[in-house]
Design a protein around this motif. Structure first.
Motif, PDB file in Angstrom:
ATOM      1  N   ILE A   1       0.839  -1.202   0.000  1.00  0.00           N
ATOM      2  CA  ILE A   1       0.000   0.000   0.000  1.00  0.00           C
ATOM      3  C   ILE A   1       0.869   1.246   0.000  1.00  0.00           C
ATOM      4  N   GLY A   2       0.532   2.205  -0.871  1.00  0.00           N
ATOM      5  CA  GLY A   2       1.276   3.452  -0.915  1.00  0.00           C
ATOM      6  C   GLY A   2       0.435   4.589  -1.439  1.00  0.00           C
ATOM      7  N   ALA A   3       1.066   5.770  -1.506  1.00  0.00           N
ATOM      8  CA  ALA A   3       0.338   6.969  -1.906  1.00  0.00           C
ATOM      9  C   ALA A   3       0.839   7.561  -3.217  1.00  0.00           C
ATOM     10  N   TYR A   4       2.068   7.216  -3.633  1.00  0.00           N
ATOM     11  CA  TYR A   4       2.678   7.856  -4.805  1.00  0.00           C
ATOM     12  C   TYR A   4       2.713   6.883  -5.971  1.00  0.00           C
ATOM     13  N   LEU A   5       2.136   7.301  -7.091  1.00  0.00           N
ATOM     14  CA  LEU A   5       1.891   6.389  -8.199  1.00  0.00           C
ATOM     15  C   LEU A   5       3.181   5.874  -8.827  1.00  0.00           C
ATOM     16  N   ASP A   6       4.193   6.721  -8.975  1.00  0.00           N
ATOM     17  CA  ASP A   6       5.464   6.250  -9.554  1.00  0.00           C
ATOM     18  C   ASP A   6       6.047   5.132  -8.689  1.00  0.00           C
ATOM     19  N   GLN A   7       5.981   5.328  -7.385  1.00  0.00           N
ATOM     20  CA  GLN A   7       6.494   4.316  -6.461  1.00  0.00           C
ATOM     21  C   GLN A   7       5.693   3.017  -6.594  1.00  0.00           C
ATOM     22  N   LEU A   8       4.375   3.135  -6.702  1.00  0.00           N
ATOM     23  CA  LEU A   8       3.537   1.937  -6.812  1.00  0.00           C
ATOM     24  C   LEU A   8       3.797   1.201  -8.123  1.00  0.00           C
ATOM     25  N   ASP A   9       3.967   1.942  -9.217  1.00  0.00           N
ATOM     26  CA  ASP A   9       4.261   1.294 -10.504  1.00  0.00           C
ATOM     27  C   ASP A   9       5.593   0.546 -10.437  1.00  0.00           C
ATOM     28  N   GLU A  10       6.577   1.148  -9.802  1.00  0.00           N
ATOM     29  CA  GLU A  10       7.886   0.511  -9.667  1.00  0.00           C
ATOM     30  C   GLU A  10       7.769  -0.768  -8.826  1.00  0.00           C
ATOM     31  N   LEU A  11       7.010  -0.692  -7.744  1.00  0.00           N
ATOM     32  CA  LEU A  11       6.803  -1.872  -6.903  1.00  0.00           C
ATOM     33  C   LEU A  11       6.052  -2.958  -7.653  1.00  0.00           C
ATOM     34  N   GLY A  12       5.020  -2.559  -8.398  1.00  0.00           N
ATOM     35  CA  GLY A  12       4.252  -3.544  -9.155  1.00  0.00           C
ATOM     36  C   GLY A  12       5.112  -4.292 -10.149  1.00  0.00           C
ATOM     37  N   GLU A  13       6.008  -3.537 -10.834  1.00  0.00           N
ATOM     38  CA  GLU A  13       6.889  -4.174 -11.813  1.00  0.00           C
ATOM     39  C   GLU A  13       7.882  -5.109 -11.128  1.00  0.00           C
ATOM     40  N   ALA A  14       8.462  -4.665 -10.014  1.00  0.00           N
ATOM     41  CA  ALA A  14       9.466  -5.478  -9.321  1.00  0.00           C
ATOM     42  C   ALA A  14       8.854  -6.736  -8.707  1.00  0.00           C
ATOM     43  N   LEU A  15       7.611  -6.632  -8.250  1.00  0.00           N
ATOM     44  CA  LEU A  15       6.958  -7.763  -7.582  1.00  0.00           C
ATOM     45  C   LEU A  15       6.153  -8.631  -8.539  1.00  0.00           C
ATOM     46  N   GLY A  16       5.993  -8.157  -9.780  1.00  0.00           N
ATOM     47  CA  GLY A  16       5.150  -8.893 -10.725  1.00  0.00           C
ATOM     48  C   GLY A  16       3.697  -8.911 -10.289  1.00  0.00           C
ATOM     49  N   ALA A  17       3.254  -7.798  -9.686  1.00  0.00           N
ATOM     50  CA  ALA A  17       1.899  -7.720  -9.132  1.00  0.00           C
ATOM     51  C   ALA A  17       1.124  -6.597  -9.809  1.00  0.00           C
ATOM     52  N   PRO A  18      -0.179  -6.770 -10.023  1.00  0.00           N
ATOM     53  CA  PRO A  18      -0.985  -5.699 -10.614  1.00  0.00           C
ATOM     54  C   PRO A  18      -1.133  -4.522  -9.658  1.00  0.00           C
ATOM     55  N   VAL A  19      -1.307  -3.332 -10.240  1.00  0.00           N
ATOM     56  CA  VAL A  19      -1.442  -2.098  -9.470  1.00  0.00           C
ATOM     57  C   VAL A  19      -2.867  -1.574  -9.619  1.00  0.00           C
ATOM     58  N   ILE A  20      -3.499  -1.237  -8.484  1.00  0.00           N
ATOM     59  CA  ILE A  20      -4.819  -0.612  -8.505  1.00  0.00           C
ATOM     60  C   ILE A  20      -4.658   0.811  -7.985  1.00  0.00           C
ATOM     61  N   GLN A  21      -5.055   1.793  -8.795  1.00  0.00           N
ATOM     62  CA  GLN A  21      -4.959   3.203  -8.414  1.00  0.00           C
ATOM     63  C   GLN A  21      -6.238   3.911  -8.853  1.00  0.00           C
ATOM     64  N   GLY A  22      -6.272   5.228  -8.658  1.00  0.00           N
ATOM     65  CA  GLY A  22      -7.493   5.977  -8.936  1.00  0.00           C
ATOM     66  C   GLY A  22      -7.970   5.866 -10.369  1.00  0.00           C
ATOM     67  N   SER A  23      -7.042   5.763 -11.325  1.00  0.00           N
ATOM     68  CA  SER A  23      -7.444   5.707 -12.734  1.00  0.00           C
ATOM     69  C   SER A  23      -7.868   4.315 -13.182  1.00  0.00           C
ATOM     70  N   THR A  24      -7.712   3.313 -12.330  1.00  0.00           N
ATOM     71  CA  THR A  24      -8.122   1.948 -12.687  1.00  0.00           C
ATOM     72  C   THR A  24      -9.641   1.895 -12.773  1.00  0.00           C
ATOM     73  N   LYS A  25     -10.184   1.449 -13.893  1.00  0.00           N
ATOM     74  CA  LYS A  25     -11.636   1.384 -14.085  1.00  0.00           C
ATOM     75  C   LYS A  25     -12.273   0.481 -13.031  1.00  0.00           C
ATOM     76  N   ASN A  26     -13.507   0.813 -12.683  1.00  0.00           N
ATOM     77  CA  ASN A  26     -14.201   0.040 -11.649  1.00  0.00           C
ATOM     78  C   ASN A  26     -14.304  -1.438 -12.001  1.00  0.00           C
ATOM     79  N   ALA A  27     -14.584  -1.737 -13.275  1.00  0.00           N
ATOM     80  CA  ALA A  27     -14.712  -3.143 -13.683  1.00  0.00           C
ATOM     81  C   ALA A  27     -13.384  -3.873 -13.503  1.00  0.00           C
ATOM     82  N   GLU A  28     -12.273  -3.195 -13.827  1.00  0.00           N
ATOM     83  CA  GLU A  28     -10.960  -3.810 -13.659  1.00  0.00           C
ATOM     84  C   GLU A  28     -10.619  -3.965 -12.177  1.00  0.00           C
ATOM     85  N   ARG A  29     -10.979  -2.982 -11.358  1.00  0.00           N
ATOM     86  CA  ARG A  29     -10.757  -3.104  -9.911  1.00  0.00           C
ATOM     87  C   ARG A  29     -11.469  -4.339  -9.372  1.00  0.00           C
TER      88      ARG A  29
END
Length: 560
Positions: free
Chosen positions: A415-443
């Motif tokens: 869990i984090g607040a800064y999108l660049d940091q979350l994208d970097e973590l998602g790539e390093a962990l091989g995990a999907p990222v859910i943020q404000g711009s993620t569509k409701n259906a995708e969430r």
């Protein structure tokens, strides 16, 4: 003098010795009428505030109980002046009473004529008052009911609202209890709310606040407007209501960015309520679109200012606020008290945990040391840029990986607040990222895949702080947040508190950069949870990154 865990001081601060064997009992006794201010390792500092005392009074605690608690648990004699002030402060609540008079409509009545005279001479209050009916009674226009309560609270004479509520448009709602029953504390919460007619229920995340709302709806038997933080939360409410009550899909409407349905039970987002068009809050008309019998405010501690203003005009409607914590970083707890209603029920998190209804949790703060380059960047940055720089240091990435490696196979949230940091973590962990711009259906697709075990780790922004039901999550790693927000800390731990099928405890990690404001904010964030009895263990990242040797794993519980 006794060997109690408290030191009560004349400035209304109360010190609690954490290592004392009676510390937990004393903390529970303090919680209804004192607010935690600081929570270092050994001594916690509470403050007795007027608002906390008035909330305690509205919830059924009297001054004698408060005094007894202070005297019972105090190590030294309690200052007499403080005890007198507690009694006097609590006596202020209810000396002014709002009632409905058959001949004159809404009136303000006093049990102390001098208080009414004081109010009559207050410049902010007098425009709201009508004719003087008798020496103890003055007429009030119904439209001023909410604003008058706000002003009276601010001048130190909080009014007790006994004016009653309209029933609203009737609509049959029954609880479908064939396969479930309300828990004891949930029933107590509903009864506490209903007895007062309006107010706030405070329960930990995972303790079933939605079921309390459903039971309140069944009590009201009326059309209901439910306000929620986001569309995903609204659809969770819809699923729960369909599963737990007699309501059908045709009876429940969604008022969001995607749909505009107004039905006997309508679920709307705060975002829609506060959306402007040509400078006007056009969607606030939803409040007037039906003769609502009940308005439910989910996560009431997040209530936006425009909804506060509209709620001032809704005082004839029953209003239920639901939250895990009444803490507001903007200091508007008083508006929640006056406009939604006082706290009607509150249960300490550890009490619910001891009953087995929420999972036990271990809280660990992992401190990382930034690189020399990161330290220099931080040192030369403008003050407003420093938290982001401290919270997003790259040295946090291997720590997150190491934490997840310690919990193989366990469903985890990063869990984090800064999108660049979350994208970097998602790539390093091989995990999907859910943020404000993620569509409701995708969430919803990703949440469902996480619940089913298809996805073991999710990286999420603050959109997952509230009202997201992920009972499988047992590990959370927090890398950044909304500065020092106590309610955000509580909500993030709350993602983990659904009881686990295997009975295991949850693990909540905060990765913090030492010697920066990140550490200061972390200490502030932890205050509310410390008040609930959660202790943070602090470990060094270097210990965590090294392999455990012969039982010296820093994540193992200290046997002492």
């Amino acid at each position: 003098m006794t060997d109690g865990p408290l030191i009560v001081q004349s400035d209304k601060t109360v010190l609690l010795e954490i290592a004392h064997p009676d510390a937990s009992a004393a903390r529970s006794a303090l919680a209804p009428f004192a607010e935690l201010e600081r929570s270092p390792e050994h001594i916690h500092t509470y403050r007795i505030t007027p608002l906390a005392l008035w909330n305690a009074g509205a919830a059924g605690h009297d001054a004698e109980q408060v005094v007894d608690a202070l005297v019972r648990w105090s190590r030294f004699p309690v200052p007499q002046a403080l005890l007198v002030d507690v009694v006097d402060t609590m006596a202020r609540y209810g000396r002014l009473i709002l009632r409905t008079d058959p001949a004159h409509g809404l009136v303000l009545v006093t049990t102390d004529r001098a208080v009414l005279e004081e109010i009559l001479h207050n410049r902010k209050v007098t425009p709201m008052l009508g004719a003087r009916i008798d020496p103890d009674t003055v007429q009030i226009h119904p439209s001023e009911r909410g604003r008058l309560k706000q002003i009276l609270l601010k001048v130190g004479w909080p009014a007790e609202d006994e004016a009653g509520y309209v029933d609203g448009e009737a609509h049959p709602i029954k609880l479908d209890t064939a396969n479930w029953q309300l828990r004891g504390y949930q029933s107590d919460a509903v009864e506490g709310f209903w007895a007062g007619g309006s107010g706030v229920v405070v329960l930990p995340c995972g303790a079933g606040k939605t079921l309390v709302g459903a039971a309140a709806m069944a009590k009201a038997q009326a059309t209901t407007l439910i306000l929620v933080t986001n569309t995903v939360a609204g659809r969770q409410w819809r699923r729960e209501l369909l599963a737990r009550t007699s309501l059908t899909e045709e009876e429940i409407g969604e008022y969001s960015g995607e749909r505009k349905e107004i039905r006997p039970v309508t679920i709307a987002t705060y975002q829609m309520m506060t959306r402007r068009k040509a400078g006007e809050y056009t969607n606030l008309d939803l409040f007037d679109s039906r003769d609502w019998g009940l308005v439910i405010y989910d996560e009431v501690h997040l209530l936006p200012a425009p909804v506060f203003r509209m709620t001032a005009d809704l005082q004839s409607r029953r209003r239920l606020g639901l939250t895990a914590t009444l803490v507001r970083e903007d200091g508007r707890e008083g508006d929640v008290f006056s406009l939604i209603g006082p706290k009607r029920f509150d249960s300490p998190w550890k009490d619910i945990e001891s009953q087995g209804w929420i999972a036990p949790a271990e809280c660990i703060e992992v401190r990382v040391t930034p690189t020399e380059n990161e330290r220099l960047q931080y040192a030369t940055a403008e003050p407003e840029e420093r938290y982001k720089l401290a919270a997003t240091v790259r040295t946090k990435l291997p720590v997150v990986q190491a934490v997840l490696a310690r919990h193989p196979g366990e469903p985890a949230l990063v869990i984090g607040a800064y999108l660049d940091q979350l994208d970097e973590l998602g790539e390093a962990l091989g995990a999907p990222v859910i943020q404000g711009s993620t569509k409701n259906a995708e969430r919803e697709r990703l949440y469902d895949a996480f619940r089913s075990g298809e996805i073991p780790t999710l990286v999420v922004s603050k959109v997952a702080n509230f009202s997201i039901d992920l009972p499988e999550a047992s590990v959370a790693v927090q890398v950044s947040g909304t500065f020092g927000s106590r309610q955000e800390e509580a909500q993030r731990l709350g993602r983990l508190l659904r009881p686990k099928a295997d009975g295991k405890q949850a693990h909540f990690y905060s990765v913090v950069t030492r010697d920066t404001v990140d550490t200061d904010y972390a200490a502030h964030r932890q205050r509310f949870l410390a008040e609930q009895g959660y202790a943070y263990r602090i470990i060094d990242a270097d210990e965590l990154l090294g392999p455990p040797v012969g039982g010296n794993d820093p994540l193992e519980n200290d046997p002492s």
